[in-house]
Design an enzyme around this catalytic site. Sequence first.
Site, PDB file in Angstrom:
ATOM      1  N   HIS A 140      32.481  79.188  34.123  1.00  0.00           N
ATOM      2  CA  HIS A 140      32.168  79.518  35.106  1.00  0.00           C
ATOM      3  C   HIS A 140      31.190  80.463  34.931  1.00  0.00           C
ATOM      4  CE1 HIS A 140      33.850  81.331  39.191  1.00  0.00           C
ATOM      5  NE2 HIS A 140      32.759  82.066  38.875  1.00  0.00           N
ATOM      6  N   CYS A 141      29.694  79.583  36.462  1.00  0.00           N
ATOM      7  CA  CYS A 141      28.991  80.193  36.467  1.00  0.00           C
ATOM      8  C   CYS A 141      28.981  81.531  38.032  1.00  0.00           C
ATOM      9  CB  CYS A 141      27.403  79.623  36.896  1.00  0.00           C
ATOM     10  SG  CYS A 141      26.288  79.814  36.367  1.00  0.00           S
ATOM     11  N   PRO A 142      28.090  82.819  37.535  1.00  0.00           N
ATOM     12  CA  PRO A 142      28.200  83.544  38.546  1.00  0.00           C
ATOM     13  C   PRO A 142      26.831  83.601  39.237  1.00  0.00           C
ATOM     14  CG  PRO A 142      27.759  84.582  36.213  1.00  0.00           C
ATOM     15  CD  PRO A 142      28.219  82.955  36.421  1.00  0.00           C
TER      16      PRO A 142
END
Length: 319
Positions: A140-142
């Site tokens: 999961h990439c902010p």
Amino acid sequence: MCATDCDECANRCLVILVGIIIGFCYICYICMLAIPLGYFTSATGLFNLLFLHTALGLLLLSYIRTVQTSPGYVPKDWIPPNATKEEMEEAKSIKDDPKAKARSHEFGRLRYCHNCNSFKPPRAHHCRECSRCVMKMDHHCPWVNNCVGFKNHKTFILFLFYAVVALSWFLFHMCWRLVDIFRNRTTSSEDDMVLSPFELIFFILNFILTLPITLAILSLFIYQVSLIRENLTSIEVFHKRRYKREASRAGKKNYRWPYDFGASYNFQSMFGESFSEWFVPNLSYQTDGITWRTRDSDGISTGTHGEKCSNILLSVHIK
């Protein structure tokens, strides 16, 4: 405001920050390089502008598609075809049975997500940020406010690639102009041979901002490419290490990841069969995200992993 809303707001701010950084670098390139050095009136300058705008356009397209495209959520009603009732009951009992939980990590075991209350296909993992199971989840990439998974992994990689290209091109020309200024060999007017205080501040800000970002993105890009070469995700790196240890204990020294069919096949499965597709941020998929071709340790195909998640595929990593 709850913690979830705060996290969502922070992630959206990071997406906006990415846009600000891109815009800042672009304005600096035009105002400090293109205009002073006469890029709009020379063939070489026009080529530089064309190259930068092409890379920038593909960067933005890749980024937007990564942000807006679903990573590929597992259908909530998905049930593994041909799985027996005993296998499904065992998968559901993992939460309360430590021994079953240990066996669930074995390759080929049917898995059940107690957060989504549904079965998980091979290579799928639950994302706490998205509160969903994602097919072939990488992380999961902010910075994109999204999961990177089966459906947007390619556009994420291309975003990294074009970001490195555009930023490197920008840094190269910034350095080139500085060298020309200090050597008094600029091709522009005499007034441009010395930097004004305003320009000097912008040069310093650009180097402080751009150089570490470029190096960080380049490092991530190289890491991601090394994973694609073996048909791995960031999560599966840890699984491979565990399976390799188990294979070593079983006397099998030359372990190979079951989804690894060689660099050529692995890259084609990610970017497309035709090389002309590799650099285009399109949304084409080589599989459905649930069924995956597998191999045994001797390189022999064992069929498609996902049509039947059962003990038969345990031989893939312990043969």
